[in-house]
Scaffold this motif. Sequence first.
Motif, PDB file in Angstrom:
ATOM      1  N   SER A 169       0.813  -1.219   0.000  1.00 62.10           N
ATOM      2  CA  SER A 169       0.000   0.000   0.000  1.00 62.10           C
ATOM      3  C   SER A 169       0.847   1.269   0.000  1.00 62.10           C
ATOM      4  O   SER A 169       0.394   2.311  -0.468  1.00 62.10           O
ATOM      5  N   ASP A 170       2.082   1.183   0.508  1.00 68.03           N
ATOM      6  CA  ASP A 170       2.931   2.365   0.537  1.00 68.03           C
ATOM      7  C   ASP A 170       4.372   1.942   0.801  1.00 68.03           C
ATOM      8  O   ASP A 170       4.620   0.868   1.358  1.00 68.03           O
ATOM      9  N   LEU A 225       7.663   3.945   2.465  1.00 63.67           N
ATOM     10  CA  LEU A 225       8.069   5.168   3.155  1.00 63.67           C
ATOM     11  C   LEU A 225       9.584   5.261   3.221  1.00 63.67           C
ATOM     12  O   LEU A 225      10.267   4.241   3.403  1.00 63.67           O
ATOM     13  N   LYS A 257       2.331  -1.847  -7.925  1.00 62.81           N
ATOM     14  CA  LYS A 257       1.004  -1.430  -7.443  1.00 62.81           C
ATOM     15  C   LYS A 257      -0.001  -2.579  -7.543  1.00 62.81           C
ATOM     16  O   LYS A 257      -1.045  -2.534  -6.894  1.00 62.81           O
ATOM     17  N   SER A 262       2.306  -3.062   3.891  1.00 65.99           N
ATOM     18  CA  SER A 262       1.503  -3.976   3.073  1.00 65.99           C
ATOM     19  C   SER A 262       0.469  -4.698   3.932  1.00 65.99           C
ATOM     20  O   SER A 262       0.390  -4.484   5.135  1.00 65.99           O
TER      21      SER A 262
END
Length: 140
Positions: free
Chosen positions: A68-69, A71, A83, A115
């Motif tokens: 999901s991201d 960082l 993605k 995730s």
Amino acid sequence: MRKLILCAVMTLVAVGAWAQDEKNTETVSGPKIVFAENKYDFKDITQGDKVSHTFQFENVGNEPLIISDVLTTCGCTVPQYPKEPIAPGKSGKIDVVFNSRGKQGVQNKVVTIVSNAVNSRARVSLVGNVLPAKSDSGVN
């Protein structure tokens, strides 16, 4: 008496081995991300150089992995990640570029992968040393 003690010890050993086998055969329920390496050492670079590295991973779980991201600790480190969901047993990669402009000395840039995995926050890092840029003063 000796036979009784020996029998008790043998039983305890067998139960312990069985319990250990049970632990080893547990299946992961859900996705699980496992990286081929958790750290990349880029050694010495000169200030202003860019370092790029690809972190390979595999979904060793039994459900699709969704990242999901991703960082980073600062804007000097830029990640690219898939993605689309990663199916169980399939692999993926996260490309990371570190720009050493304005940096000097030992660097440890941590990248956190968020995730739906059972290990929902995995971390990888780029480490190394940024040497000062050579001056172009023209003095011989």
